[in-house]
Design a protein around this motif. Structure first.
Motif, PDB file in Angstrom:
ATOM      1  N   THR A 143       0.790  -1.236   0.000  1.00 43.36           N
ATOM      2  CA  THR A 143       0.000   0.000   0.000  1.00 43.36           C
ATOM      3  C   THR A 143       0.821   1.284   0.000  1.00 43.36           C
ATOM      4  O   THR A 143       0.298   2.336  -0.374  1.00 43.36           O
ATOM      5  N   GLU A 144       2.077   1.232   0.425  1.00 41.01           N
ATOM      6  CA  GLU A 144       2.889   2.445   0.496  1.00 41.01           C
ATOM      7  C   GLU A 144       3.764   2.583  -0.749  1.00 41.01           C
ATOM      8  O   GLU A 144       3.960   1.627  -1.498  1.00 41.01           O
ATOM      9  N   ILE A 145       4.302   3.789  -0.957  1.00 45.19           N
ATOM     10  CA  ILE A 145       5.191   4.010  -2.091  1.00 45.19           C
ATOM     11  C   ILE A 145       6.462   3.187  -1.913  1.00 45.19           C
ATOM     12  O   ILE A 145       6.822   2.802  -0.801  1.00 45.19           O
ATOM     13  N   ALA A 146       7.156   2.931  -3.015  1.00 46.96           N
ATOM     14  CA  ALA A 146       8.288   2.006  -2.996  1.00 46.96           C
ATOM     15  C   ALA A 146       9.376   2.436  -2.025  1.00 46.96           C
ATOM     16  O   ALA A 146       9.903   1.614  -1.270  1.00 46.96           O
ATOM     17  N   LEU A 174       4.637 -11.858  -1.200  1.00 43.43           N
ATOM     18  CA  LEU A 174       4.601 -10.622  -1.976  1.00 43.43           C
ATOM     19  C   LEU A 174       4.494 -10.859  -3.476  1.00 43.43           C
ATOM     20  O   LEU A 174       4.034  -9.976  -4.210  1.00 43.43           O
ATOM     21  N   GLY A 175       4.917 -12.021  -3.940  1.00 39.94           N
ATOM     22  CA  GLY A 175       4.797 -12.310  -5.366  1.00 39.94           C
ATOM     23  C   GLY A 175       5.547 -11.301  -6.220  1.00 39.94           C
ATOM     24  O   GLY A 175       6.757 -11.117  -6.063  1.00 39.94           O
ATOM     25  N   PRO A 176       4.852 -10.597  -7.136  1.00 39.43           N
ATOM     26  CA  PRO A 176       5.535  -9.637  -8.021  1.00 39.43           C
ATOM     27  C   PRO A 176       6.221  -8.492  -7.277  1.00 39.43           C
ATOM     28  O   PRO A 176       7.080  -7.821  -7.849  1.00 39.43           O
ATOM     29  N   LEU A 177       5.845  -8.278  -6.027  1.00 36.68           N
ATOM     30  CA  LEU A 177       6.452  -7.193  -5.252  1.00 36.68           C
ATOM     31  C   LEU A 177       7.702  -7.646  -4.496  1.00 36.68           C
ATOM     32  O   LEU A 177       8.253  -6.883  -3.704  1.00 36.68           O
ATOM     33  N   ARG A 178       8.156  -8.864  -4.752  1.00 40.01           N
ATOM     34  CA  ARG A 178       9.332  -9.366  -4.029  1.00 40.01           C
ATOM     35  C   ARG A 178      10.585  -8.553  -4.343  1.00 40.01           C
ATOM     36  O   ARG A 178      11.557  -8.601  -3.586  1.00 40.01           O
ATOM     37  N   TRP A 179      10.559  -7.790  -5.422  1.00 40.66           N
ATOM     38  CA  TRP A 179      11.722  -6.965  -5.765  1.00 40.66           C
ATOM     39  C   TRP A 179      12.006  -5.924  -4.683  1.00 40.66           C
ATOM     40  O   TRP A 179      13.148  -5.455  -4.555  1.00 40.66           O
ATOM     41  N   LEU A 180      10.993  -5.580  -3.886  1.00 40.58           N
ATOM     42  CA  LEU A 180      11.213  -4.632  -2.800  1.00 40.58           C
ATOM     43  C   LEU A 180      12.202  -5.193  -1.778  1.00 40.58           C
ATOM     44  O   LEU A 180      13.048  -4.460  -1.257  1.00 40.58           O
ATOM     45  N   ILE A 181      12.088  -6.484  -1.497  1.00 36.64           N
ATOM     46  CA  ILE A 181      13.038  -7.112  -0.574  1.00 36.64           C
ATOM     47  C   ILE A 181      14.425  -7.142  -1.195  1.00 36.64           C
ATOM     48  O   ILE A 181      15.433  -6.888  -0.524  1.00 36.64           O
ATOM     49  N   ASP A 182      14.499  -7.426  -2.498  1.00 34.96           N
ATOM     50  CA  ASP A 182      15.794  -7.439  -3.180  1.00 34.96           C
ATOM     51  C   ASP A 182      16.449  -6.058  -3.165  1.00 34.96           C
ATOM     52  O   ASP A 182      17.677  -5.947  -3.178  1.00 34.96           O
ATOM     53  N   ALA A 183      15.632  -5.013  -3.152  1.00 40.10           N
ATOM     54  CA  ALA A 183      16.163  -3.648  -3.166  1.00 40.10           C
ATOM     55  C   ALA A 183      16.601  -3.178  -1.782  1.00 40.10           C
ATOM     56  O   ALA A 183      17.252  -2.137  -1.661  1.00 40.10           O
ATOM     57  N   SER A 184      16.255  -3.925  -0.744  1.00 45.82           N
ATOM     58  CA  SER A 184      16.647  -3.549   0.615  1.00 45.82           C
ATOM     59  C   SER A 184      18.000  -4.158   0.962  1.00 45.82           C
ATOM     60  O   SER A 184      18.473  -5.072   0.288  1.00 45.82           O
ATOM     61  N   LEU A 195      16.572   6.379   1.949  1.00 43.31           N
ATOM     62  CA  LEU A 195      15.914   7.176   0.911  1.00 43.31           C
ATOM     63  C   LEU A 195      16.907   7.625  -0.154  1.00 43.31           C
ATOM     64  O   LEU A 195      16.605   7.595  -1.356  1.00 43.31           O
ATOM     65  N   ALA A 196      18.099   8.043   0.278  1.00 44.04           N
ATOM     66  CA  ALA A 196      19.111   8.495  -0.682  1.00 44.04           C
ATOM     67  C   ALA A 196      19.508   7.357  -1.618  1.00 44.04           C
ATOM     68  O   ALA A 196      19.620   7.548  -2.837  1.00 44.04           O
ATOM     69  N   ARG A 197      19.724   6.169  -1.061  1.00 45.19           N
ATOM     70  CA  ARG A 197      20.116   5.028  -1.894  1.00 45.19           C
ATOM     71  C   ARG A 197      19.030   4.688  -2.911  1.00 45.19           C
ATOM     72  O   ARG A 197      19.303   4.486  -4.097  1.00 45.19           O
ATOM     73  N   THR A 198      17.788   4.641  -2.448  1.00 49.56           N
ATOM     74  CA  THR A 198      16.686   4.287  -3.343  1.00 49.56           C
ATOM     75  C   THR A 198      16.507   5.325  -4.443  1.00 49.56           C
ATOM     76  O   THR A 198      16.302   4.983  -5.619  1.00 49.56           O
ATOM     77  N   ARG A 199      16.594   6.597  -4.092  1.00 48.20           N
ATOM     78  CA  ARG A 199      16.394   7.652  -5.088  1.00 48.20           C
ATOM     79  C   ARG A 199      17.549   7.717  -6.076  1.00 48.20           C
ATOM     80  O   ARG A 199      17.335   7.961  -7.273  1.00 48.20           O
ATOM     81  N   LEU A 200      18.764   7.498  -5.602  1.00 43.58           N
ATOM     82  CA  LEU A 200      19.908   7.499  -6.515  1.00 43.58           C
ATOM     83  C   LEU A 200      19.825   6.324  -7.487  1.00 43.58           C
ATOM     84  O   LEU A 200      20.107   6.476  -8.683  1.00 43.58           O
ATOM     85  N   ARG A 201      19.433   5.176  -6.987  1.00 42.77           N
ATOM     86  CA  ARG A 201      19.292   4.019  -7.873  1.00 42.77           C
ATOM     87  C   ARG A 201      18.187   4.250  -8.899  1.00 42.77           C
ATOM     88  O   ARG A 201      18.319   3.853 -10.058  1.00 42.77           O
ATOM     89  N   ALA A 202      17.110   4.899  -8.472  1.00 48.94           N
ATOM     90  CA  ALA A 202      16.030   5.200  -9.414  1.00 48.94           C
ATOM     91  C   ALA A 202      16.495   6.156 -10.505  1.00 48.94           C
ATOM     92  O   ALA A 202      15.969   6.147 -11.624  1.00 48.94           O
ATOM     93  N   ALA A 203      17.504   6.977 -10.182  1.00 46.95           N
ATOM     94  CA  ALA A 203      18.054   7.915 -11.166  1.00 46.95           C
ATOM     95  C   ALA A 203      19.148   7.283 -12.014  1.00 46.95           C
ATOM     96  O   ALA A 203      19.770   7.967 -12.836  1.00 46.95           O
ATOM     97  N   GLY A 204      19.408   5.997 -11.805  1.00 45.80           N
ATOM     98  CA  GLY A 204      20.402   5.303 -12.610  1.00 45.80           C
ATOM     99  C   GLY A 204      21.805   5.328 -12.049  1.00 45.80           C
ATOM    100  O   GLY A 204      22.757   4.964 -12.743  1.00 45.80           O
ATOM    101  N   VAL A 205      21.956   5.744 -10.797  1.00 46.56           N
ATOM    102  CA  VAL A 205      23.277   5.809 -10.171  1.00 46.56           C
ATOM    103  C   VAL A 205      23.542   4.514  -9.417  1.00 46.56           C
ATOM    104  O   VAL A 205      22.700   4.054  -8.638  1.00 46.56           O
TER     105      VAL A 205
END
Length: 252
Positions: A143-146, A174-184, A195-205
């Motif tokens: 339910t919450e943002i990534a 979590l099924g298709p949302l299991r990538w959230l665990i992989d991103a942690s 937050l910095a790590r997640t946002r930088l990765r989203a920007a391609g860094v």
């Protein structure tokens, strides 16, 4: 008998029947209520929690904290403020305002409560006021943002709140949302870092958490890449800045 001490010893909230089983009398309960050492979130329930405590307010609504509200109550990494998320039984009735138990929830205005009709049954005897943590985290992921979900997973893994088996079970649910665990990650130390790590990765860094410094880098000399960069760009080197400073001081 000290009814408040009895309730506190059993987690902070007991119903009247359980209190009678433990030896408390109605006189003990009335005395504790008059003294202010006990509060009543709902009819038949007694608690040592303050009326502003989110667990108390969730009980007043008719359930327990879940989702992001449960994580916040446990000291987890939460971004901003959120409505009160309350898990109630699927057949729940007589839900109340989180602020006043004499006001029906249907009559409450701007109550800032999100009701989740997921609990199989009402609590009996005692309650922690919070659903099990895996259940709360699953709801956060759905339910919450990534970036908020990843921050909660970072917190869980950093503090060891869930073991490997529980994380594996959560991943399966979590099924298709299991990538959230992989991103942690397990070595994140704070919400801002997450937050910095997640946002930088989203920007391609490409980001690595908690990278240790080499002895050379700690002394300011850097590794081979840093030395090569200074060789290509001498104006960036400490030696150049030192010479430039001396030249500026010597200039009349």
């Amino acid at each position: 008998m000290d009814a408040a001490h009895l309730v506190a010893r059993h987690g902070g909230a007991l119903d009247r029947r359980r209190l009678h089983e433990l030896g408390a009398t109605d006189h003990d309960l009335r005395r504790a209520l008059r003294a202010g050492s006990l509060n009543r979130p709902r009819r038949g329930w007694y608690s040592t929690w303050d009326e502003r405590d989110p667990r108390f307010r969730a009980m007043r609504v008719g359930g327990r904290l879940t989702g992001i509200s449960a994580v916040a109550a446990l000291g987890g990494w939460v971004l901003g403020r959120h409505a009160l998320h309350v898990a109630v039984p699927v057949n729940a009735a007589r839900l109340r305002s989180q602020w006043r138990r004499d006001i029906r929830r249907s009559d409450a205005r701007d109550d800032a409560v999100v009701v989740r009709w997921v609990a199989p049954a009402h609590d009996r005897g005692s309650t922690t006021g919070i659903v099990d943590l895996p259940e709360a985290i699953e709801l956060v992921c759905r339910t919450e943002i990534a970036e908020q979900a990843i921050a909660v997973l970072d917190w869980v893994r950093r503090t060891g709140r869930l073991d490997r088996i529980e994380l594996a079970e959560l991943r399966e649910k979590l099924g298709p949302l299991r990538w959230l665990i992989d991103a942690s990650v397990e070595n994140c130390d704070s919400l801002p870092e997450s937050l910095a790590r997640t946002r930088l990765r989203a920007a391609g860094v490409q980001v690595s958490s908690q990278v240790g410094f080499t002895d050379g880098l700690a002394r300011g000399t850097g590794g081979p890449r840093a030395r090569a960069a200074r060789a290509r760009h001498p104006r960036r080197s400490p030696q150049f800045r030192s010479r430039a400073g001396r030249k500026a001081r010597d200039t009349p």
